[in-house]
Design a protein around this motif. Structure first.
Motif, PDB file in Angstrom:
ATOM      1  N   SER A 100     -13.637  -3.223 -65.564  1.00 38.22           N
ATOM      2  CA  SER A 100     -14.144  -1.943 -66.092  1.00 38.22           C
ATOM      3  C   SER A 100     -13.013  -1.130 -66.727  1.00 38.22           C
ATOM      4  O   SER A 100     -13.217  -0.472 -67.751  1.00 38.22           O
ATOM      5  N   ILE A 101     -11.833  -1.178 -66.096  1.00 38.12           N
ATOM      6  CA  ILE A 101     -10.676  -0.488 -66.696  1.00 38.12           C
ATOM      7  C   ILE A 101     -10.422  -1.069 -68.086  1.00 38.12           C
ATOM      8  O   ILE A 101     -10.226  -0.344 -69.070  1.00 38.12           O
ATOM      9  N   SER A 105     -11.439   1.674 -71.198  1.00 37.12           N
ATOM     10  CA  SER A 105     -10.271   2.483 -71.563  1.00 37.12           C
ATOM     11  C   SER A 105      -9.322   1.630 -72.386  1.00 37.12           C
ATOM     12  O   SER A 105      -9.527   0.427 -72.525  1.00 37.12           O
ATOM     13  N   VAL A 111      -5.766   7.128 -65.705  1.00 35.00           N
ATOM     14  CA  VAL A 111      -6.805   6.838 -64.708  1.00 35.00           C
ATOM     15  C   VAL A 111      -6.496   7.657 -63.463  1.00 35.00           C
ATOM     16  O   VAL A 111      -5.423   7.513 -62.869  1.00 35.00           O
ATOM     17  N   LYS A 161      -9.208   8.919 -69.104  1.00 32.53           N
ATOM     18  CA  LYS A 161     -10.506   8.328 -69.458  1.00 32.53           C
ATOM     19  C   LYS A 161     -11.336   7.922 -68.241  1.00 32.53           C
ATOM     20  O   LYS A 161     -12.556   7.844 -68.313  1.00 32.53           O
ATOM     21  N   LEU A 162     -10.657   7.646 -67.123  1.00 39.96           N
ATOM     22  CA  LEU A 162     -11.380   7.104 -65.974  1.00 39.96           C
ATOM     23  C   LEU A 162     -10.948   7.794 -64.686  1.00 39.96           C
ATOM     24  O   LEU A 162      -9.837   8.307 -64.578  1.00 39.96           O
ATOM     25  N   LEU A 196     -15.550   5.385 -61.838  1.00 36.60           N
ATOM     26  CA  LEU A 196     -15.693   4.044 -61.256  1.00 36.60           C
ATOM     27  C   LEU A 196     -15.774   4.249 -59.751  1.00 36.60           C
ATOM     28  O   LEU A 196     -14.788   4.615 -59.119  1.00 36.60           O
ATOM     29  N   CYS A 225     -21.271   6.568 -64.775  1.00 40.07           N
ATOM     30  CA  CYS A 225     -20.477   5.890 -63.742  1.00 40.07           C
ATOM     31  C   CYS A 225     -20.823   4.413 -63.633  1.00 40.07           C
ATOM     32  O   CYS A 225     -21.833   3.943 -64.160  1.00 40.07           O
ATOM     33  N   LYS A 252     -22.028   0.755 -71.315  1.00 40.82           N
ATOM     34  CA  LYS A 252     -20.952   0.436 -70.357  1.00 40.82           C
ATOM     35  C   LYS A 252     -21.173  -0.971 -69.800  1.00 40.82           C
ATOM     36  O   LYS A 252     -20.245  -1.764 -69.683  1.00 40.82           O
TER      37      LYS A 252
END
Ligand SMILES: Cc1ncc(COP(=O)(O)O)c(C=O)c1O
Length: 390
Positions: A100-101, A105, A111, A161-162, A196, A225, A252
């Motif tokens: 996901s990272i 992003s 993060v 971003k996260l 996340l 999310c 996503k």
């Protein structure tokens, strides 16, 4: 069905990471790694044995049952209505977070991580060329609280971003309230930060605390999310490497799926899928009994640490992890670890591994049969209160 959490099963000689690594000496009780020493639920063992008896272990399909089982668990345990279509297999929560990272992003992006934090989070951020933006939790009168001002400042940074949310939190045992989660969620939404949400510890929560699935707070939160769950902790099946991620927003979900396809991490395992499905479909009884058993372990630990003036047990609201504040011992971190490992013969996890705010602390996995915990507490008590043991 009743599970016997008191049963002591020897794990030495089974290639167990907890027993073979870090503290292999037979007289050190390993309490460092976050897997339990409890046998898995009987329905899981039976299902695996039955499947093995078939004798052929060929490639499995991408399992629709896994998606339904994960959605069923979230619905029945936490009233989160996830569609099976939002669920994707991932070999582990950490792998899923790292995918996901990569998907959500760019290198150089920030993060956010609340610290002290489970070490693989920061490793994943750094190995992927992202920048760790710490949001230290603040210890006030024995309870870790969110510093919302610093959280907001972290979200406002244009490169952020996260946000990796660990809920319940490892190592502090905090179970965040709906209000705390919504407030963090709102700040993230205002600043375009995607959440996340690692909810791997959500099954072990001590009443009156209750776990809230972040995505269950409402549509605007769930669209912003990705949720990660794994039955591995609760049912002691982490060796089967099978977890699930849930992403309601198709953009996503597709971006993460593309990332997973790049490295072909799509191959489910026959046993992992079967164990996840059996646990989530038929083993709620085990999770309930484990919470009650852990509450008993916690009561015992509370009593023991009350009698050790130099160590404060941070009261966990959830997880089977005990975070011990040992700063009053006045020992350096090295000397503290020596006292635990060499004097007490208890193999705890070094608090410094969780970041700079973990110095002066250690973490102990307390999901062991009661008799083992009694022995552990007795050894710690002697090592920290009796002068001839120090
Ligand atoms: C908060 C947290 N996330 C993830 C993991 C590891 O999960 P997985 O084995 O599914 O990658 C752990 C294991 O200790 C954990 O405590």
């Amino acid at each position: 069905m009743v599970h016997n959490f008191d049963e002591i099963v020897s794990r030495r000689g089974t290639d167990s990471k907890k027993y073979a690594m870090a503290y292999p000496a037979g007289d050190v009780i390993p309490m460092w790694l976050a897997d339990t020493d409890f046998k898995s639920p009987q329905p899981v063992i039976d299902a695996l044995e039955q499947r093995l008896a078939h004798g052929i272990l060929g490639y499995p399909v991408s399992s629709e049952r896994l998606k339904r089982a994960a959605a069923h668990w979230l619905e029945t345990r936490f009233c989160y209505h996830a569609s099976p279509a939002w669920v994707e297999y991932t070999p582990g929560v950490i792998a899923g977070i790292d995918f996901s990272i990569q998907a959500l992003s760019e290198p150089g992006d920030g993060v956010i991580l609340q610290t002290p934090a489970y070490p693989p989070f920061s490793q994943g951020i750094e190995l992927n060329g992202r920048v760790l933006v710490p949001n230290p939790l603040v210890l006030r009168q024995g309870r870790y609280e969110i510093d919302f001002e610093s959280f907001e400042a972290a979200c406002r940074r244009p490169d952020t971003k996260l946000f990796i949310l660990c809920s319940p939190q490892n190592p502090t045992g905090r179970v965040f309230s709906r209000e705390e989660l919504a407030r963090m969620g709102d700040i993230c939404l205002e600043n375009g930060v995607v959440v996340l949400s690692d909810e791997i510890h959500s099954d072990i929560v001590f009443p009156p605390h209750r776990h809230t699935v972040f995505a269950s707070l409402g549509e605007k939160y769930s669209a912003n999310c990705v949720t990660f769950i794994n039955p591995s902790k609760t049912f002691n099946i982490p060796g089967l490497r099978t977890a699930a991620l849930i992403a309601e927003d198709p953009a996503k979900r597709e971006a993460i799926h593309r990332q997973i396809m790049k490295v072909k991490a799509v191959g489910e395992t026959v046993f992992g899928t079967l164990a996840l499905c059996t646990a989530y479909e038929s083993c709620a009884y085990y999770a309930d009994q484990e919470v009650a058993y852990m509450a008993g372990n916690l009561a015992l630990a509370r009593q023991a640490f009350e009698a050790i003036p130099s160590i404060d047990l941070i009261e966990p609201e959830g997880t089977f992890l005990f975070w011990l504040d040992c700063r009053k011992t006045g020992l350096t971190q090295d000397a503290l670890m020596k006292r635990f490992v060499e004097t007490a013969r208890v193999g705890v996890k070094d608090g410094a591994d969780f970041g700079p705010d973990g110095v002066g602390f250690v973490r102990m996995t307390a999901a062991v049969p009661r008799a083992v915990l009694e022995e552990v507490l007795d050894r710690i008590t002697k090592a920290f209160t009796e002068p001839n043991h120090q």
